[in-house]
Write an enzyme that holds these catalytic residues in place. Structure first.
Site: not given
Length: 257
Positions: A114, A180, A210
């Protein structure tokens, strides 16, 4: 190209839906025991039941699935592609996978998941890479079912609240369904123990955000992405699923990155 896919969740289904576009054939679905079925694509629980040897095993089944099937596949000489990078924070599993890959002359390929910017981090570590920090922000209920719920009332948060500060290793092990990305950043840069991580429940946002910051001989680096989830599963990143397909496509292209 022939592959076998581990898992039946939203990411696995997204990958399956994209295979024909790239001329890739799925020869088997690797599922949990008790869910085996016959059909055009057989559902199997054991790698010994593969109808033929695939070019690649694709892990979309999560940390436990990688731990169960990854070392076996690698030891048998089958390359594995995984999006379950957080599992590699377990030092014992990391060693098992590495030794199995060596014994089988195979390779464990890591999907970027991601996050982006990992190519820059990998390049930066060739010089002195001084500091890397990953910050993950999700709406409060995006942390439901994680350790965040043990320290915060996720239904009552009104301002951004940090519920974890620590290393990427601890984050990946403590938040196996949420970190992750932290593992991907660690593997691309300074490693699990030297990558700093902050995880935040933020009621002011509606997507997962993120952020990577890094500093070293190369200069300074800031990467931010606001990611959408898959429609079929609000906890699965669309970009994570796309990264698996992109990794598969790269292996069938004559020219690529």
């Amino acid at each position: 190209m022939k592959i076998a896919i581990i898992g039946q969740g939203a990411i696995a289904q997204y990958v399956r839906d994209q295979l024909r576009i790239h001329g890739i054939c799925e020869i088997a679905q690797i599922v949990r025991p008790g869910k085996e079925t016959a059909g055009t694509v057989p559902h199997i629980a054991d790698l010994d039941d593969l109808p033929e040897t695939p070019d690649l095993i694709v892990d979309c089944g999560g940390h436990a699935a990688l731990a169960q099937h990854g070392p076996i596949a690698l030891g048998l000489g089958m390359d594995v592609l995984t999006v379950s990078l957080g599992a590699l924070a377990d030092a014992a599993l990391y060693d098992r996978l590495k030794h199995a890959a060596t014994d089988g002359n195979a390779r464990l390929h890591l999907a970027s998941g991601a996050i982006g910017g990992l190519d820059a981090l990998r390049a930066a570590r060739i010089g002195a890479l001084d500091a890397v920090t990953y910050t993950g922000r999700k709406p409060p209920m995006g942390w439901a079912g994680s350790p965040a719920a043990d320290v915060l009332d996720l239904t009552q948060i009104t301002t951004p609240t940090t519920h974890f500060n620590g290393t990427a290793r601890v984050a990946a092990l403590r938040y196996p369904k949420n970190a992750n990305v932290a593992a991907a950043v660690a593997l691309a840069g300074l490693g699990f123990d030297d990558t700093k991580v902050a995880l935040i429940a933020d009621p002011t946002i509606h997507t997962n955000i993120h952020e990577i910051t890094a500093k070293g001989d190369f200069g300074d680096f800031l990467f931010t992405i606001s990611g959408n989830n898959l429609p079929d599963n609000p906890r699965s990143s669309a970009l994570a699923a796309m990264s698996v397909v992109a990794s598969l496509a790269e292996q069938t292209e004559q020219i690529g990155f």
